[in-house]
Design a protein around this motif. Structure first.
Motif, short mmCIF file in Angstrom:
data_model
loop_
_atom_site.label_atom_id
_atom_site.label_comp_id
_atom_site.label_asym_id
_atom_site.label_seq_id
_atom_site.Cartn_x
_atom_site.Cartn_y
_atom_site.Cartn_z
N GLY A 461 0.81 -1.23 0.00
CA GLY A 461 0.00 0.00 0.00
C GLY A 461 0.84 1.27 0.00
O GLY A 461 0.31 2.38 0.06
N GLY A 462 2.20 1.10 -0.04
CA GLY A 462 3.08 2.26 -0.13
C GLY A 462 3.42 2.89 1.20
O GLY A 462 4.04 3.95 1.25
N LYS A 463 3.03 2.24 2.31
CA LYS A 463 3.31 2.81 3.64
C LYS A 463 4.65 2.27 4.17
O LYS A 463 4.94 1.07 4.06
N TYR A 464 5.46 3.17 4.76
CA TYR A 464 6.73 2.75 5.35
C TYR A 464 6.51 2.14 6.74
O TYR A 464 5.72 2.65 7.53
N VAL A 465 7.23 1.04 7.01
CA VAL A 465 7.17 0.38 8.32
C VAL A 465 8.60 0.29 8.86
O VAL A 465 9.53 -0.09 8.13
N ALA A 466 8.79 0.68 10.13
CA ALA A 466 10.09 0.61 10.78
C ALA A 466 10.09 -0.59 11.73
O ALA A 466 9.59 -0.51 12.85
N GLN A 468 12.22 -2.20 13.64
CA GLN A 468 12.85 -2.18 14.97
C GLN A 468 11.96 -1.55 16.03
O GLN A 468 11.94 -1.99 17.18
N LEU A 469 11.23 -0.52 15.65
CA LEU A 469 10.33 0.13 16.61
C LEU A 469 9.26 -0.85 17.08
O LEU A 469 8.95 -0.95 18.27
N LEU A 470 8.70 -1.58 16.12
CA LEU A 470 7.68 -2.59 16.45
C LEU A 470 8.29 -3.70 17.32
O LEU A 470 7.72 -4.09 18.34
N GLU A 471 9.45 -4.19 16.89
CA GLU A 471 10.08 -5.31 17.59
C GLU A 471 10.40 -4.97 19.05
O GLU A 471 10.20 -5.79 19.95
N ASN A 472 10.91 -3.76 19.26
CA ASN A 472 11.24 -3.36 20.64
C ASN A 472 10.01 -3.31 21.52
O ASN A 472 10.05 -3.66 22.70
N ARG A 473 8.90 -2.86 20.95
CA ARG A 473 7.66 -2.80 21.73
C ARG A 473 7.13 -4.22 22.01
O ARG A 473 6.74 -4.53 23.14
N PHE A 474 7.14 -5.07 21.01
CA PHE A 474 6.61 -6.43 21.18
C PHE A 474 7.44 -7.25 22.17
O PHE A 474 6.91 -8.07 22.91
N LYS A 475 8.76 -7.01 22.18
CA LYS A 475 9.63 -7.79 23.07
C LYS A 475 9.46 -7.42 24.54
O LYS A 475 10.06 -8.04 25.42
N GLN A 476 8.64 -6.40 24.83
CA GLN A 476 8.33 -6.10 26.23
C GLN A 476 7.45 -7.19 26.84
O GLN A 476 7.36 -7.31 28.05
N LEU A 537 -2.10 -6.03 22.51
CA LEU A 537 -1.65 -5.04 23.49
C LEU A 537 -0.52 -4.19 22.90
O LEU A 537 -0.53 -2.95 23.02
N ALA A 538 0.44 -4.84 22.24
CA ALA A 538 1.58 -4.11 21.65
C ALA A 538 1.12 -3.26 20.46
O ALA A 538 1.60 -2.15 20.26
N ASN A 539 0.18 -3.80 19.68
CA ASN A 539 -0.31 -3.09 18.49
C ASN A 539 -0.94 -1.75 18.83
O ASN A 539 -0.95 -0.83 18.00
N ALA A 540 -1.46 -1.63 20.04
CA ALA A 540 -2.16 -0.40 20.44
C ALA A 540 -1.26 0.83 20.34
O ALA A 540 -1.75 1.96 20.22
N SER A 541 0.07 0.62 20.35
CA SER A 541 1.01 1.74 20.30
C SER A 541 1.25 2.26 18.88
O SER A 541 1.97 3.24 18.69
N PHE A 542 0.68 1.60 17.87
CA PHE A 542 1.06 1.91 16.49
C PHE A 542 -0.12 2.30 15.61
O PHE A 542 -1.27 1.95 15.90
N ALA A 543 0.21 3.00 14.53
CA ALA A 543 -0.81 3.42 13.55
C ALA A 543 -1.37 2.20 12.84
O ALA A 543 -0.74 1.13 12.81
N LYS A 544 -2.51 2.37 12.21
CA LYS A 544 -3.24 1.25 11.60
C LYS A 544 -2.37 0.46 10.61
O LYS A 544 -2.34 -0.76 10.63
N LYS A 547 0.38 -1.88 12.31
CA LYS A 547 0.01 -2.96 13.23
C LYS A 547 0.31 -4.34 12.63
O LYS A 547 0.11 -4.56 11.44
N VAL A 548 0.78 -5.24 13.49
CA VAL A 548 1.04 -6.63 13.08
C VAL A 548 -0.31 -7.34 12.98
O VAL A 548 -1.00 -7.53 13.99
N LYS A 549 -0.69 -7.69 11.76
CA LYS A 549 -2.03 -8.27 11.55
C LYS A 549 -2.07 -9.78 11.80
O LYS A 549 -3.09 -10.33 12.15
N GLN A 550 -0.93 -10.45 11.55
CA GLN A 550 -0.87 -11.90 11.80
C GLN A 550 0.50 -12.24 12.37
O GLN A 550 1.46 -11.48 12.23
N PHE A 551 0.58 -13.41 13.02
CA PHE A 551 1.87 -13.86 13.55
C PHE A 551 1.91 -15.38 13.47
O PHE A 551 0.89 -16.05 13.37
N ARG A 552 3.13 -15.92 13.51
CA ARG A 552 3.33 -17.36 13.62
C ARG A 552 4.43 -17.60 14.66
O ARG A 552 5.40 -16.84 14.74
#
Length: 590
Positions: A461-466, A468-476, A537-544, A547-552
């Protein structure tokens, strides 16, 4: 006073100024054994004399490969450098193929190894390295020549004048070491660092090290083959710090209690693990003790330096330090007042909680190519700000490129990549080293890193995702040991997660889930539902769009040996994606 311009000047400075009896302290056969500064210099000179007798010339390359930090490494380091030859430290955990590549690319004449595990790897590829004359070992290995052979060969000091002549010919701008970057992709690159690159970094970093010179102890466990720990070892010698080498990563906790250090270096992953262990002990408490413990934790997580939270907060913090945090300090030896954190981004919550507990966690930033420090926090003179990597070292200049990339200039910036002018030209532009990191400098001069340029990606969709920012939040999350955000060119971000299996199995037991295998527990519906809660819970910190929509979940423990992580515990993204391509394809329906 000794004028320090080359790396081998540090021990002589230490001898003149401090004359430590415990310059290096190793644990051997269950006992801590000290080496004095004088003995360190004597042995280094023996090595230099032996190398000259072995026809080692200026600019020859000698490789050092050790599974653990040990004083023999430092003796060899100085012994090699005094002859005008160069030390090529190699990560012990890389593949045999990479050993062959690095030894060939550097043209190493001799190789010194710590133990039979490394010896067997080097021996298996020795016939692929024509330049390699001999392998020596620090441990006693039946079929391998021991490094004591060199100490004996160098006992006769008849050629010490020749050593002095070699030393005098070494200039500050000469090449001192080749450090092959572990890299997350491609072949390792040989970073050329001069004596002046590293010496200047020691001298400027020393101004930020808030310890008592001549009366402090450190515990060292980060790999000394990495420039971060190695630079600190020279800095410790400059500051008269007694250097204690931890036995291994697994025994750090015991070694902290045994040595009671004042200072140490750490990577964020280690601090995360320490914090998680402390929290786990808190969960085991009951009644008032448990209530007090988590009251202190909640208070610590709101910490701001310099009394910014006001007198009422400071009053409560004083009480929390007395009742709870003092016990944390005792558990880590009782004296720890400064932890220098580097190599990856530190979660702000860890900076808050550890500083509330008076561990003095100060985050810095740099790369192998910058010897390594560019900036670092310092509690003194308002030089500490949570969420930043501190202010620039003196004589360091940073400019932020149009795309946000951090570009650095200063005496610590490398000479270039060995035998690779093209790759050097890619990163050295108009005198500035292009770091590949994205960041900004605030109005008070604090540098903030926001992401790796190469790791940022665009969704379809052309949106930039960073990531490391997501990973640091999720690893909490206590349930998540490691996590990699994926989704380049895909419709949405997703995550591949390695659970914290110890914590997960304890949780499962408490919730009457009885499964013994990793591969079974990660498919359990209750477990997956719990991870969905943690992700939400972690997704709440990020823009739509972020957000991590799926995980394995993965059943393996990600490790250096299996290739998931670099020796400094960074994710090898390409390899992780290849290992779990079936999970990636399952997420995106490929």
């Amino acid at each position: 006073m000794q004028n320090i311009t080359r790396l081998f000047d540090f021990p002589y400075h230490a001898l003149n100024k401090y004359k430590l009896t415990n310059c290096f302290v190793d644990k051997k056969e269950g006992q801590w054994q000290s080496m004095s500064t004088q003995e360190y210099i004597n042995k280094a000179n023996q090595i230099s004399r032996a190398l000259l007798r072995m026809k080692v010339k200026a600019n020859d390359k000698i490789a050092l490969i050790s599974m653990t930090n040990r004083s023999e490494w430092n003796v060899m380091d100085i012994g090699i450098l005094q002859t005008g030859a160069q030390n090529v430290p190699i990560y012990p955990t890389i593949s045999e193929e990479d050993y062959a590549y690095v030894l060939n690319h550097s043209g190493a004449k001799y190789c010194f190894v710590s133990c039979d595990e490394v010896y067997n790897k080097v021996k298996s590829i020795k016939n692929q390295v024509p330049s390699l004359i001999e392998i020596f070992s620090f441990d006693n290995i039946d079929e391998c020549e021991n490094w004591n052979t060199l100490l004996k060969l160098g006992e006769d000091n008849a050629n010490q004048e020749e050593v002095e002549a070699r030393k005098s010919k070494v200039k500050p701008e000469d090449l001192a070491t080749l450090i092959y970057t572990s890299g997350t992709t491609g072949r390792p690159k040989g970073v050329m660092l001069s004596h002046n690159n590293v010496v200047s970094n020691v001298m400027e970093s020393a101004k930020r090290l808030d310890i008592e010179y001549g009366h402090s102890k450190c515990l060292s466990f980060l790999p000394v083959c990495h420039i971060y720990e190695r630079m600190m070892i020279y800095l410790y010698q400059y500051a008269g710090v007694a250097i204690h080498y931890a036995e291994s990563m697994e025994k750090i906790s015991d070694n902290l209690k045994e040595t009671s250090p004042h200072v140490m270096t750490a990577v964020p992953r280690l601090l995360e693990k320490v914090y998680d262990k402390i929290l786990a002990k808190g969960y085991d408490l009951t009644g008032v003790k448990k209530t007090l413990f988590f009251w202190a934790v909640d208070l610590g997580l709101k910490y701001e330096p310099y009394g910014q939270n006001g007198w009422w907060y400071e009053t409560k913090l004083k009480l929390a330090r007395k009742l709870i945090f003092s016990k944390w300090k005792e558990g880590l030896g009782g004296n720890l007042k400064l932890i220098s954190s580097g190599s990856a981004a530190l979660q702000p919550r860890l900076a808050r909680i550890f500083n509330a507990a008076e561990f003095g966690v100060m985050e810095g930033y740099g790369l192998t190519e910058t010897s390594p420090v560019l900036s670092v926090n310092d509690m003194r003179n308002n030089g500490f700000r949570i969420g930043t990597v501190g202010k620039l070292l003196e004589r360091t200049e940073i400019k932020i490129a149009d795309d946000g990339e951090i570009c650095a200039k200063g005496p610590q910036v490398m000479m270039g990549y060995y035998k690779d002018p093209e790759k050097t030209a890619e990163v050295m532009i108009d005198g500035y080293f292009h770091t590949g990191d994205i960041g900004e400098i605030d109005s008070d001069g604090f540098l903030k890193i926001t992401d790796r340029k190469k790791e940022m990606f665009k969704t379809s969709g052309g949106k930039y995702v960073a990531p490391q920012l997501l990973e640091n939040r999720f690893k909490q999350s206590l349930f998540i040991e490691q996590l990699m955000v994926v989704g380049e060119g895909e419709k949405m971000p997703a995550a591949i997660i390695q659970p914290d299996f110890d914590y997960l199995f304890n949780w499962a037991k408490d919730n009457n889930i009885t499964i013994s295998e990793n591969s079974d527990i990660i498919t359990n519906e209750k477990v997956l539902a719990k991870y969905q809660e943690e992700v939400d819970l972690a997704n709440a910190s990020f823009a739509k769009w972020e957000k991590v929509k799926q995980f394995r979940l993965t059943p393996d423990v990600w490790s250096i040996n299996e290739g998931h992580l670099t020796p400094t515990l960074k994710l090898r993204r390409k390899i992780i994606k290849e290992k779990y391509l079936h999970l990636y394809n399952d997420i995106y329906g490929h």
